[in-house]
Design an enzyme around this catalytic site. Sequence first.
Site, short mmCIF file in Angstrom:
data_model
loop_
_atom_site.label_atom_id
_atom_site.label_comp_id
_atom_site.label_asym_id
_atom_site.label_seq_id
_atom_site.Cartn_x
_atom_site.Cartn_y
_atom_site.Cartn_z
N GLY A 18 0.86 -1.23 0.05
CA GLY A 18 -0.08 0.02 0.01
C GLY A 18 1.08 1.23 0.12
N GLY A 20 0.90 5.76 0.89
CA GLY A 20 0.28 6.90 1.51
C GLY A 20 1.01 8.13 1.49
CD GLU A 89 4.51 -7.12 14.67
OE1 GLU A 89 3.83 -8.16 15.03
OE2 GLU A 89 4.65 -5.96 15.41
CB VAL A 91 0.23 -6.87 11.05
CG1 VAL A 91 -0.97 -7.55 11.48
CG2 VAL A 91 1.00 -6.38 12.16
CG ASP A 134 -4.07 9.30 11.40
OD1 ASP A 134 -5.43 9.88 11.41
OD2 ASP A 134 -3.56 8.96 10.20
N PRO A 137 -10.02 3.39 12.20
CG PRO A 137 -12.22 2.67 11.79
CD PRO A 137 -11.27 3.92 11.97
#
Length: 265
Positions: A18, A20, A89, A91, A134, A137
């Site tokens: 991903g 950002g 790490e 996840v 920040d 979810p």
Amino acid sequence: ADLTGITLGGYEIKSKLGSGGMGTVYLARQKSLNRDVALKVLPAELAANPEFLVRFTREALSAAQLNHHNIVQVYDVGVEDETHFISMEYVRGSNLGEIVRRDGRLQVEDAVSYVLQAARALAYAHRRGFVHRDIKPENLLLNEHGLVKIADMGLAKLRGWVEGDSGGHPDRDAILMQAATDVTMPSVAMGTPAYMPPEQALDAANVDHRADQYSLGCTLYYLVAGKPPFSGTTAYEIITKQKTEPPPPIDLYVRAVPPALKKIL
């Protein structure tokens, strides 16, 4: 550019996870320890900006001090051929925002369990002087064993840190705004509007642990209701609602919510 397939600082980059405002995250293999990690790489155009580079490094330094099973662990920070990166790490799983969008709202018991894990991690960070700023979810990762881990310490602030001024230079201001979700300037509201406390919209540099508590409450509301407590077509509209309106009663969306949870929400 996509770095998949290259080796960077001892890490073999396998795939893109991903991206950002402050970088792209890859799944990589740490050759020295033969383990998978998440490798966050800062874009070259941002690395050329000293203010961004300071904040990117600060993310690693801040998060590395937080050793808790509900916080994503930082392993390493480095640079190779002017490419800056943080090793973290990895996840295995999804973030809670993705889960709700895919499967709908969570069962109340599951939502409370996940948020309680995040609350314990935040209590740990707050005792050490850190404010995340920040919580949402998407920054709560759920691994394959049901363990929640707080991610993205890009907005983390150590109390007492004196944050600089952009200096009013138009070009620099534009660059800073480009990654507004990941850096903090005193005059800019950092964070995500749907989960942002009103005081953070006015002065992100001086919020304390209560900002995280508010954002976690909005996150719990979203997990239980399937939608955030406030919505709108613009960030300004959402922030205005945060400041002037109470959240809709949870009973509008979910039946049989325990009274104690209603009070919390």
